[in-house]
Motif scaffolding. Sequence first.
Motif, PDB file in Angstrom:
ATOM      1  N   HIS A 176     126.655 -24.764 119.614  1.00 44.70           N
ATOM      2  CA  HIS A 176     127.891 -24.523 118.860  1.00 44.70           C
ATOM      3  C   HIS A 176     129.071 -25.194 119.585  1.00 44.70           C
ATOM      4  CE1 HIS A 176     130.482 -21.255 116.658  1.00 44.70           C
ATOM      5  NE2 HIS A 176     130.711 -22.454 116.225  1.00 44.70           N
ATOM      6  N   SER A 183     133.175 -32.993 118.105  1.00 43.41           N
ATOM      7  CA  SER A 183     133.934 -33.149 116.858  1.00 43.41           C
ATOM      8  C   SER A 183     135.315 -33.708 117.214  1.00 43.41           C
ATOM      9  CB  SER A 183     134.078 -31.792 116.151  1.00 43.41           C
ATOM     10  OG  SER A 183     135.082 -31.017 116.791  1.00 43.41           O
ATOM     11  N   ARG A 185     138.003 -32.302 117.476  1.00 39.90           N
ATOM     12  CA  ARG A 185     138.834 -31.443 118.327  1.00 39.90           C
ATOM     13  C   ARG A 185     138.501 -31.536 119.815  1.00 39.90           C
ATOM     14  NH1 ARG A 185     140.748 -26.365 114.610  1.00 39.90           N
ATOM     15  NH2 ARG A 185     140.731 -27.575 112.699  1.00 39.90           N
ATOM     16  N   ASN A 195     144.781 -25.575 119.098  1.00 40.39           N
ATOM     17  CA  ASN A 195     144.814 -24.113 119.131  1.00 40.39           C
ATOM     18  C   ASN A 195     144.360 -23.612 120.501  1.00 40.39           C
ATOM     19  OD1 ASN A 195     145.414 -24.076 116.381  1.00 40.39           O
ATOM     20  ND2 ASN A 195     143.271 -23.831 115.775  1.00 40.39           N
ATOM     21  N   HIS A 217     143.625 -15.399 118.975  1.00 40.66           N
ATOM     22  CA  HIS A 217     143.761 -16.780 118.475  1.00 40.66           C
ATOM     23  C   HIS A 217     145.216 -17.210 118.610  1.00 40.66           C
ATOM     24  CE1 HIS A 217     139.912 -16.691 116.012  1.00 40.66           C
ATOM     25  NE2 HIS A 217     140.103 -15.404 116.275  1.00 40.66           N
ATOM     26  N   LYS A 219     147.351 -20.207 117.104  1.00 44.49           N
ATOM     27  CA  LYS A 219     147.254 -21.326 116.152  1.00 44.49           C
ATOM     28  C   LYS A 219     148.495 -22.205 116.300  1.00 44.49           C
ATOM     29  CE  LYS A 219     144.479 -20.778 112.936  1.00 44.49           C
ATOM     30  NZ  LYS A 219     143.110 -21.280 112.765  1.00 44.49           N
ATOM     31  N   TRP A 285     133.622 -14.763 115.047  1.00 52.20           N
ATOM     32  CA  TRP A 285     133.590 -13.788 113.960  1.00 52.20           C
ATOM     33  C   TRP A 285     134.129 -14.507 112.724  1.00 52.20           C
ATOM     34  CZ3 TRP A 285     136.579  -9.054 116.453  1.00 52.20           C
ATOM     35  CH2 TRP A 285     135.878  -8.609 117.576  1.00 52.20           C
ATOM     36  N   PRO A 286     133.327 -14.637 111.661  1.00 48.22           N
ATOM     37  CA  PRO A 286     133.804 -15.394 110.489  1.00 48.22           C
ATOM     38  C   PRO A 286     135.133 -14.834 109.947  1.00 48.22           C
ATOM     39  CG  PRO A 286     131.475 -14.916 110.313  1.00 48.22           C
ATOM     40  CD  PRO A 286     131.963 -14.153 111.516  1.00 48.22           C
ATOM     41  N   HIS A 287     136.016 -15.745 109.595  1.00 55.07           N
ATOM     42  CA  HIS A 287     137.331 -15.315 109.100  1.00 55.07           C
ATOM     43  C   HIS A 287     137.236 -14.507 107.815  1.00 55.07           C
ATOM     44  CE1 HIS A 287     138.873 -18.896 111.504  1.00 55.07           C
ATOM     45  NE2 HIS A 287     139.398 -17.840 112.051  1.00 55.07           N
ATOM     46  N   GLN A 431     125.717 -20.947 113.317  1.00 59.14           N
ATOM     47  CA  GLN A 431     127.169 -21.182 113.394  1.00 59.14           C
ATOM     48  C   GLN A 431     127.486 -22.642 113.718  1.00 59.14           C
ATOM     49  OE1 GLN A 431     129.537 -18.346 115.555  1.00 59.14           O
ATOM     50  NE2 GLN A 431     129.080 -16.725 114.082  1.00 59.14           N
ATOM     51  N   LEU A 435     129.734 -25.008 111.174  1.00 57.42           N
ATOM     52  CA  LEU A 435     130.839 -25.903 111.548  1.00 57.42           C
ATOM     53  C   LEU A 435     130.558 -27.319 111.041  1.00 57.42           C
ATOM     54  CD1 LEU A 435     133.471 -26.510 113.000  1.00 57.42           C
ATOM     55  CD2 LEU A 435     132.194 -26.772 115.125  1.00 57.42           C
ATOM     56  N   GLU A 443     134.687 -36.978 109.526  1.00 57.50           N
ATOM     57  CA  GLU A 443     134.554 -36.296 110.822  1.00 57.50           C
ATOM     58  C   GLU A 443     133.074 -36.171 111.199  1.00 57.50           C
ATOM     59  OE1 GLU A 443     136.555 -32.510 111.350  1.00 57.50           O
ATOM     60  OE2 GLU A 443     136.061 -32.466 113.484  1.00 57.50           O
TER      61      GLU A 443
HETATM   62  P1  NDP Z   1     136.499 -20.726 108.037  1.00 59.56           P
HETATM   63  O1  NDP Z   1     136.286 -21.774 107.017  1.00 59.56           O
HETATM   64  O2  NDP Z   1     137.203 -19.467 107.638  1.00 59.56           O
HETATM   65  O3  NDP Z   1     137.281 -21.330 109.282  1.00 59.56           O
HETATM   66  C1  NDP Z   1     136.893 -22.536 109.828  1.00 59.56           C
HETATM   67  C2  NDP Z   1     137.546 -22.636 111.161  1.00 59.56           C
HETATM   68  O4  NDP Z   1     137.084 -23.806 111.776  1.00 59.56           O
HETATM   69  C3  NDP Z   1     139.064 -22.720 111.142  1.00 59.56           C
HETATM   70  O5  NDP Z   1     139.533 -21.815 112.109  1.00 59.56           O
HETATM   71  C4  NDP Z   1     139.372 -24.145 111.556  1.00 59.56           C
HETATM   72  O6  NDP Z   1     140.501 -24.180 112.392  1.00 59.56           O
HETATM   73  C5  NDP Z   1     138.165 -24.427 112.411  1.00 59.56           C
HETATM   74  N1  NDP Z   1     137.771 -25.820 112.536  1.00 59.56           N
HETATM   75  C6  NDP Z   1     137.799 -26.815 111.633  1.00 59.56           C
HETATM   76  N2  NDP Z   1     137.298 -27.945 112.165  1.00 59.56           N
HETATM   77  C7  NDP Z   1     136.953 -27.643 113.431  1.00 59.56           C
HETATM   78  C8  NDP Z   1     136.387 -28.383 114.493  1.00 59.56           C
HETATM   79  N3  NDP Z   1     136.070 -29.654 114.362  1.00 59.56           N
HETATM   80  N4  NDP Z   1     136.175 -27.743 115.654  1.00 59.56           N
HETATM   81  C9  NDP Z   1     136.489 -26.450 115.807  1.00 59.56           C
HETATM   82  N5  NDP Z   1     137.015 -25.700 114.841  1.00 59.56           N
HETATM   83  C10 NDP Z   1     137.241 -26.294 113.672  1.00 59.56           C
HETATM   84  O7  NDP Z   1     135.075 -20.466 108.660  1.00 59.56           O
HETATM   85  P2  NDP Z   1     134.388 -19.288 109.487  1.00 59.56           P
HETATM   86  O8  NDP Z   1     135.333 -18.331 110.094  1.00 59.56           O
HETATM   87  O9  NDP Z   1     133.318 -18.717 108.641  1.00 59.56           O
HETATM   88  O10 NDP Z   1     133.701 -20.152 110.623  1.00 59.56           O
HETATM   89  C11 NDP Z   1     132.912 -21.287 110.298  1.00 59.56           C
HETATM   90  C12 NDP Z   1     132.840 -22.138 111.522  1.00 59.56           C
HETATM   91  O11 NDP Z   1     134.164 -22.508 111.872  1.00 59.56           O
HETATM   92  C13 NDP Z   1     132.292 -21.407 112.741  1.00 59.56           C
HETATM   93  O12 NDP Z   1     130.912 -21.485 112.837  1.00 59.56           O
HETATM   94  C14 NDP Z   1     133.004 -22.056 113.862  1.00 59.56           C
HETATM   95  O13 NDP Z   1     132.253 -23.149 114.326  1.00 59.56           O
HETATM   96  C15 NDP Z   1     134.287 -22.580 113.269  1.00 59.56           C
HETATM   97  N6  NDP Z   1     135.440 -21.792 113.734  1.00 59.56           N
HETATM   98  C16 NDP Z   1     135.541 -20.468 113.412  1.00 59.56           C
HETATM   99  C17 NDP Z   1     136.513 -19.705 114.000  1.00 59.56           C
HETATM  100  C18 NDP Z   1     136.567 -18.249 113.775  1.00 59.56           C
HETATM  101  O14 NDP Z   1     137.170 -17.550 114.604  1.00 59.56           O
HETATM  102  N7  NDP Z   1     135.963 -17.728 112.711  1.00 59.56           N
HETATM  103  C19 NDP Z   1     137.519 -20.291 114.901  1.00 59.56           C
HETATM  104  C20 NDP Z   1     137.372 -21.713 115.071  1.00 59.56           C
HETATM  105  C21 NDP Z   1     136.331 -22.404 114.544  1.00 59.56           C
HETATM  106  P3  NDP Z   1     141.990 -24.341 111.772  1.00 59.56           P
HETATM  107  O15 NDP Z   1     142.204 -23.139 110.904  1.00 59.56           O
HETATM  108  O16 NDP Z   1     142.861 -24.346 112.974  1.00 59.56           O
HETATM  109  O17 NDP Z   1     141.988 -25.630 111.024  1.00 59.56           O
END
Ligand code: NDP
Length: 501
Positions: A176, A183, A185, A195, A217, A219, A285-287, A431, A435, A443
């Motif tokens: 993960h 990626s 980031r 972030n 978090h 942001k 933790w999924p949002h 997970q 992503l 990307e």
């Molecule tokens: P969501 O679609 O609700 O959120 C996706 C998240 O991924 C956003 O926080 C976004 O950050 C972030 N993101 C987008 N591109 C990248 C990248 N290249 N590298 C890291 N983070 C990125 O999805 P979920 O919460 O269901 O999570 C899905 C996947 O997103 C996870 O498996 C995880 O890899 C990644 N993620 C999840 C986070 C979480 O706390 N749930 C936090 C960060 C990543 P932004 O909003 O700033 O664009």
Amino acid sequence: MAQDTNSKLTTAEGRPIGDFQNSMTAGPRGPLLIQDVQLLEQMQQFNRERIPERVVHAKGVAAHGTFTVTNDITKYTKADFLNKIGKKTDVFLRFSTVAGEKGAADAERDVRGFALKFYTQEGNWDMVGNNTPVFFIRDPVKFAHFIHTQKRHPKTNMRDMDMQWDFWSQCPESLHQVTILFSDRGLPKTLRNMNGYGSHTYSFINDKNERTWVKFHFKTKQGIKCMTDAESAELIGKDRESHQRDLFNSIEKGDFPQWRFCIQVMNDQQAKDFKWNPFDLTKVWPHADFPLIEVGTLELNRNPENYHAEVEQASFSPSSLVPGIETSPDKMLQARLMSYADAHRYRIGTNYQQLPINRPKCPLANYHRDGSMATAADYGSKPNYFPNTIDGTPKDDPAYKECPMPLATDDDGQVIADRYNSRENHDDFTQAGNLWRLMPEDEKNRTANAIAGVLSQARQEVQMLQLCHFFRADPDYGQRIAKAMNIEIPEDLLQHAVTGK
Ligand code: NDP
């Protein structure tokens, strides 16, 4: 130490200096004299100007700032600095790369440290995070090994892609974080455009002594901006301090970067029902299930005056907690509670907490004494033991006892101490795949190419083992990397790679 910059030049002992441009010699062409004590003092002091660099996160830049509460979350925490909308707290934030040494270039692909000190009225809270929400391992027994693979090879003294991928291929829980690292980031354009995450699960404790599990978090309000590998290579060729320069100059010209501080919360029942271990540092933790709740705004608005005193000696430790914020069973967090403060005692000294940058800005009273460089002035002749019967000495207060923490038990209600296999019954792929699936097409291609470029430098056996992990996360993920590496995967092997059967 306060200094009058217009005062006479003196030695460290305070003796005024008459001539500091000429050494004392026996005759105009003669040798130096050992009685030139001001020269000796200068040379001896110079020999000791460096302190050991951090074993990780050595290259860093930091700034002072302010945190302002914008939302009432007192139902979750009694933390004093969060108890009123509008309340402001001084902060100090140090960014860093992880693997590079102190002179490393800023624009390298790496995880960034995001270490934040809140000087609250009930002690310092150090939120020692990264710019990624997860980490490469979930068991601290692997940490030193992991870092060895990120540093220099024992023989060549060079970074070594085979070491890195060998370790990652043997530890698929890294997948993960590896996906985030390669990626877009993994190469933030500036430190302002990324972030920060607490990554671990912590506890919030409210005034009724109720516990809520929490993730932190930060942001960016500047928007996420990243670089390509080609852009970073070009930038490193021109400027090795690009991120430091950008942050310093932005603050200097009054363009103060800001982050939105948000939390995710989970109650005990949700933690039990969660399909993954909520204390596993390789998982988010999924949002959708645990939405972000805004808490406040972090702003950086003042550059340090002296890099060594403030940034190099800054010491952040996850064990610096305040009432209302406590730990969790996350194994990585538990280990960091010990190892960070231990590292500071080695690197800076026993009394590192007495340095102005580390010293809490609230009243302090304890029975720690002595050690190297101790400033006894605060304690003078006061008792150095507890309990005692002397009036006016510091006493403990049961109101500040930690909240009892439940631990998972087996069916017989027992807690069994064992070396539990940190790989067994873990889903290391979903997970990472999630992503991958949310990345836009371009990307995905950049990520696959970035991985292929470095994975190709590992031994073939390691390449194959690691490719299987990418396929398990998502067949498209594996296929794109294989293609970028010019590796043809036959259909039957593809099936094996995805299912492991
Ligand atoms: P969501 O679609 O609700 O959120 C996706 C998240 O991924 C956003 O926080 C976004 O950050 C972030 N993101 C987008 N591109 C990248 C990248 N290249 N590298 C890291 N983070 C990125 O999805 P979920 O919460 O269901 O999570 C899905 C996947 O997103 C996870 O498996 C995880 O890899 C990644 N993620 C999840 C986070 C979480 O706390 N749930 C936090 C960060 C990543 P932004 O909003 O700033 O664009």
